[in-house]
Design an enzyme around this catalytic site. Sequence first.
Site, short mmCIF file in Angstrom:
data_model
loop_
_atom_site.label_atom_id
_atom_site.label_comp_id
_atom_site.label_asym_id
_atom_site.label_seq_id
_atom_site.Cartn_x
_atom_site.Cartn_y
_atom_site.Cartn_z
N ASP A 42 0.84 -1.20 0.00
CA ASP A 42 0.00 0.00 0.00
C ASP A 42 0.88 1.26 0.00
OD1 ASP A 42 0.85 -0.18 2.60
OD2 ASP A 42 -1.15 -0.10 3.51
N SER A 43 2.21 1.05 -0.10
CA SER A 43 3.12 2.17 -0.40
C SER A 43 2.70 2.82 -1.71
CB SER A 43 4.57 1.67 -0.48
OG SER A 43 4.67 0.52 -1.28
N ASP A 81 -1.01 -6.23 0.12
CA ASP A 81 -1.30 -5.56 1.39
C ASP A 81 -2.80 -5.42 1.60
OD1 ASP A 81 0.75 -4.81 3.11
OD2 ASP A 81 1.37 -3.14 1.84
N LYS A 109 -1.02 -9.26 3.48
CA LYS A 109 -0.19 -8.74 4.58
C LYS A 109 -1.03 -7.82 5.46
CE LYS A 109 3.47 -5.85 3.83
NZ LYS A 109 3.08 -4.60 4.52
N GLU A 111 -0.74 -5.36 9.03
CA GLU A 111 0.16 -4.70 9.99
C GLU A 111 -0.36 -4.85 11.41
OE1 GLU A 111 0.83 -0.59 8.96
OE2 GLU A 111 1.35 -1.09 6.89
N GLU A 178 9.97 -4.02 10.10
CA GLU A 178 10.36 -2.73 9.50
C GLU A 178 10.97 -1.79 10.54
OE1 GLU A 178 7.49 -0.93 6.89
OE2 GLU A 178 8.68 0.91 6.69
O1 KIV Z 1 3.63 -1.05 1.48
C1 KIV Z 1 4.78 -1.48 1.37
O2 KIV Z 1 5.46 -1.29 0.35
C2 KIV Z 1 5.32 -2.24 2.48
C3 KIV Z 1 6.81 -2.47 2.51
C4 KIV Z 1 7.45 -1.24 3.00
C5 KIV Z 1 7.19 -3.65 3.31
O3 KIV Z 1 4.63 -2.61 3.38
#
Ligand code: KIV
Length: 260
Positions: A42-43, A81, A109, A111, A178
Site C-alpha cells: 500500500d506504499s 497488502d 499482509k 500490519e 520494519e
Molecule cells: O507497502 C509497502 O510497500 C510495504 C513495505 C514497505 C514492506 O509494506
Amino acid sequence: MKHSELSLFKEQGQKITCLTAYDASMAKILDQSGVDAILIGDSLGMVIQGGENTRSVSINDMIYHTSIVSDSSSNALVIADMPFASYDSSDDALENAKSLIDAGARMVKIEGGSEHSDVIKTLISNNINICGHLGLQPQLVIKSDDYRIQGRDESSAQTIFDNALLLESLGVSVLVLECIPSDLAKTISENLTIPTIGIGAGVNCDGQVLVSYDMLGITTGKQPRFVRNFLSNQITISDAVESFVAEVKEGTFPSESESY
Ligand code: KIV
C-alpha cells in the site's frame, strides 16, 4: 511459488528477496529477475498516488493493482497488502482478503500484532495465508516525520518480540520487520521458525524487502538509511533488480551503515 517454499529457504539458510510492484511492466521485470516474492504494497498510496501516507489507499485500489501484478507474475509469490481500515472486523477482513485472493494474491499482509488476533484466526481458518508486519507500521504514520525506528527501548522491543511469537503461534506464514534495531531483528529471526523479511532491520533477517521505486532512485526527497539505489551502478532496471537479488542472497545487503 508456494508460500511454503519461503520456509524452505529459511531451513536451507537461503535468503529471501522481495520487492514491491504495482504495474505489469515492473511485475514482469521482478518476476524474470529472480525475485522470490512480489509485494503489492500500500506504499502505492505514496509512490503511485502521491499521498503523504498509505492511509487513503482503498481495497478497490489494491484489487486493481493486485490483479495487474499477478497476471504478469508466474514465478514469484504474490503478496498483497490489506489497506488501512480494511481489517477492522473479522467479517470485513475476510471479505476483503478474499477479494485480494480472487484478484490473484497468494498471501495477504496485515500490519500489527495481538490487536488483530481474531482477524488473523478468521483468515487462517478460511485458508488465507498471512504475512505479518511489525516494527514500524506505515498505516499508523500520518506525517513523514512519524517514520521512526521502533523497538529501541526494552519495553517496546519486548512488545515486538512477543507479538512476533504470537503471530507465528496463530499460523502467520511470513513476517515483515520494519525499522527496528538489527539486534532485535536477529533475536526475533532466531526465535521463529517462519521467515522474517526485513526493511531497515539489518542483515540477519531471513530476507529483505524494499519499495522498488526507492531502490531504483525514482522516489524523490531524503531517503532513509536502509534504502540503497541499486540502479546507480547499473544500466538497466533488470540489472539493478538482479544486483539487489545477488546482494541479498550473498548477505552483503544491507550493510551495517544501512542498518540501525
Ligand atoms: O507497502 C509497502 O510497500 C510495504 C513495505 C514497505 C514492506 O509494506
